[in-house]
Motif scaffolding. Structure first.
Motif, PDB file in Angstrom:
ATOM      1  N   THR A 288       0.949  -0.949   0.083  1.00 42.22           N
ATOM      2  CA  THR A 288      -0.060  -0.081   0.115  1.00 42.22           C
ATOM      3  C   THR A 288       0.835   1.255   0.040  1.00 42.22           C
ATOM      4  O   THR A 288       0.442   2.220  -0.670  1.00 42.22           O
ATOM      5  N   ARG A 291       2.180   1.802  -3.344  1.00 39.15           N
ATOM      6  CA  ARG A 291       1.325   2.280  -4.192  1.00 39.15           C
ATOM      7  C   ARG A 291       0.994   3.827  -4.258  1.00 39.15           C
ATOM      8  O   ARG A 291       1.293   4.563  -4.931  1.00 39.15           O
ATOM      9  N   HIS A 292       1.185   4.042  -2.804  1.00 37.69           N
ATOM     10  CA  HIS A 292       1.001   5.489  -2.661  1.00 37.69           C
ATOM     11  C   HIS A 292       2.185   6.286  -3.034  1.00 37.69           C
ATOM     12  O   HIS A 292       2.074   7.686  -3.512  1.00 37.69           O
ATOM     13  N   VAL A 296       2.858   2.270  -8.095  1.00 36.05           N
ATOM     14  CA  VAL A 296       2.803   1.090  -8.345  1.00 36.05           C
ATOM     15  C   VAL A 296       1.985   0.105  -7.670  1.00 36.05           C
ATOM     16  O   VAL A 296       2.384   0.037  -6.447  1.00 36.05           O
ATOM     17  N   ASP A 297       1.004  -0.613  -8.177  1.00 35.79           N
ATOM     18  CA  ASP A 297       0.329  -1.615  -7.412  1.00 35.79           C
ATOM     19  C   ASP A 297       0.571  -3.034  -7.506  1.00 35.79           C
ATOM     20  O   ASP A 297       0.312  -3.770  -8.390  1.00 35.79           O
ATOM     21  N   ASP A 300      -1.694  -5.970  -7.572  1.00 33.67           N
ATOM     22  CA  ASP A 300      -2.318  -6.082  -9.115  1.00 33.67           C
ATOM     23  C   ASP A 300      -0.927  -6.709  -9.949  1.00 33.67           C
ATOM     24  O   ASP A 300      -1.487  -7.710 -10.698  1.00 33.67           O
ATOM     25  N   VAL A 314       3.214   2.426 -16.042  1.00 34.49           N
ATOM     26  CA  VAL A 314       3.131   3.189 -15.067  1.00 34.49           C
ATOM     27  C   VAL A 314       3.998   4.451 -15.102  1.00 34.49           C
ATOM     28  O   VAL A 314       5.142   4.328 -15.518  1.00 34.49           O
ATOM     29  N   ARG A 316       5.296   6.609 -12.844  1.00 34.96           N
ATOM     30  CA  ARG A 316       5.815   6.650 -11.378  1.00 34.96           C
ATOM     31  C   ARG A 316       5.644   7.963 -10.518  1.00 34.96           C
ATOM     32  O   ARG A 316       6.208   8.951 -11.425  1.00 34.96           O
TER      33      ARG A 316
END
Length: 409
Positions: A288, A291-292, A296-297, A300, A314, A316
């Motif tokens: 998490t 991702r923030h 990048v997730d 997923d 992405v 970034r």
């Protein structure tokens, strides 16, 4: 999308907190139908809330997991198999390989899952690790500690989340902790290793490329409970470069490089030293934070990789994200929870979560299981998201009516 909507995606067991639920959500977002294979569905309350399909399987028996996945493949199509759990990533990888589905190398995963084999492979490749010995009983653990020179770290040869990891400063502490790890009649090897001083980090990689360098906050000795993480790690660029190089060298030596890996490193006076390499996605809500902070997730990405789906392009971002955990300081029964609204309203806070409620019983384990909640804060690149998370966490208060005194370990 390269698979038809609704094809099954098998998840072997789950994390009890954090990313387990996110794996199921990510599979659904990809047009897949998540199916959790578990021996005990009651361990995961989110399964019922999210209407996740479940198959009750003795997941401790890899052949039974394979049979269940083969049945799913033959009946409705199976896109992939993976796990968010450290304890079942080896089974998931072996099953995926047996069914000719996308997977990493089962032998490499097994080598990483057993820390003494992992350490031997890294040592042979010249990757820096702490001096260590493998102990099979209390006497050999005590001899190993004497040989290495105290203090030493004594830990299980498998596991995660700092469970059973302890700094021992005397031979009596080594013997007592080794006895607790072995249990009555057990002969599972444990590791006794020289204690490496220095700040701790992790490096998150995917397909052999570094995604993020993470700063870690570890609680007081003799335990090694993680209290928080910062992405990116607030370190000089030369430190970050050394950490990246060390993690990639370790992954190469172990035969990793497919999907996600989580490498824990201490920066000693002599440079980075590998503490352990985990052949799976990080826990502790690190995905998490990535991702923030990075856009990048990783959850997923892991699901897509296991289902042979394309990864997104992405752009970034360059932000800072931090998490701070609220941890139990005593066992007992929760009597009140306050401050969640104030924490959530604090500057930069993305989420403020308390995972216990009045009436819940807490048993201290000196591991990640002692976490009672967390705060995640973000800020622009160069900002101090850690300070924001610390300030927000200060609002959270969980009162506990102390239970019986813990037995000494």
């Amino acid at each position: 999308m390269s698979v038809e909507k609704g094809r099954a995606f098998a998840l072997v067991e789950s994390n009890t907190t954090g990313s387990g639920r996110l794996f199921a959500s990510a599979a659904r977002a990809r047009g897949l139908r998540p199916v959790v294979l578990t021996a005990d569905p009651s361990r995961y309350p989110y399964l019922r809330r999210d209407h996740i399909d479940v198959r009750v399987v003795r997941t401790s028996e890899p052949d039974e997991v394979l049979a269940a996945c083969r049945t799913m493949r033959d009946e409705q199509g199976l896109a992939g198999v993976t796990s968010s759990s450290e304890y079942f990533i080896g089974t998931a990888t072996a099953v995926a390989a047996a069914l000719s589905l996308p997977s990493g190398d089962p032998e490499a995963i097994a080598r990483c899952r057993h820390k003494h084999h992992q350490r031997a492979a890294l040592t042979e490749a010249g990757v820096p690790v702490p001096d260590f010995r493998v102990a099979t009983d209390v006497d050999s653990a005590s001899l190993a500690a004497t040989d290495l020179a105290l203090p030493v770290v004594v830990k299980p040869s498998t596991g995660s989340g700092s469970v059973g990891v302890r700094l021992c400063r005397t031979n009596s502490e080594v013997a007592r902790h080794a006895r607790a790890l072995f249990g009555t009649g057990a002969r599972t090897p444990i590791l006794v290793e020289r204690y490496v001083r220095g700040p701790e980090f992790s490096v998150e990689t995917f397909d052999g490329n570094v995604v993020a360098v993470v700063g870690k906050h570890v609680g007081p000795h003799p335990h090694f409970v993680e209290l928080g993480h910062d992405v990116p790690a607030p370190v000089p660029p030369e430190w970050a470069a050394e950490l990246r190089r060390c993690a990639l060298a370790a992954g190469s030596a172990l035969g990793l490089g497919w999907s996600a890996s989580h490498t824990e490193i201490r920066m000693s006076e002599d440079g980075p030293v590998i503490i352990e390499v985990n052949p799976r996605l990080a826990g502790g809500m690190i995905p998490t934070l990535v991702r923030h902070a990075c856009g990048v997730d990783l959850v997923d990405w892991v699901v897509a990789k296991a289902a042979a789906l394309s990864l997104p392009t992405v752009d970034r971002s360059a932000s800072s994200a931090s998490i701070r955990f609220l941890r139990a300081r005593t066992g007992g029964v929760v009597t009140s929870v306050i401050g969640q609204r104030e924490a959530a309203a604090s500057q930069g806070v993305e989420s403020a979560v308390v995972t216990v409620a009045p009436g819940d019983e807490i048993q201290l384990t000196r591991s990640f299981r002692d976490r009672l909640g967390y705060v995640i804060a973000t800020t622009a690149a160069g900002g101090d998201s850690g300070a924001l998370a610390d300030a927000a966490l200060a609002h959270l208060r969980v009162s506990v009516e102390a239970g019986p005194r813990e037995p000494r370990r």
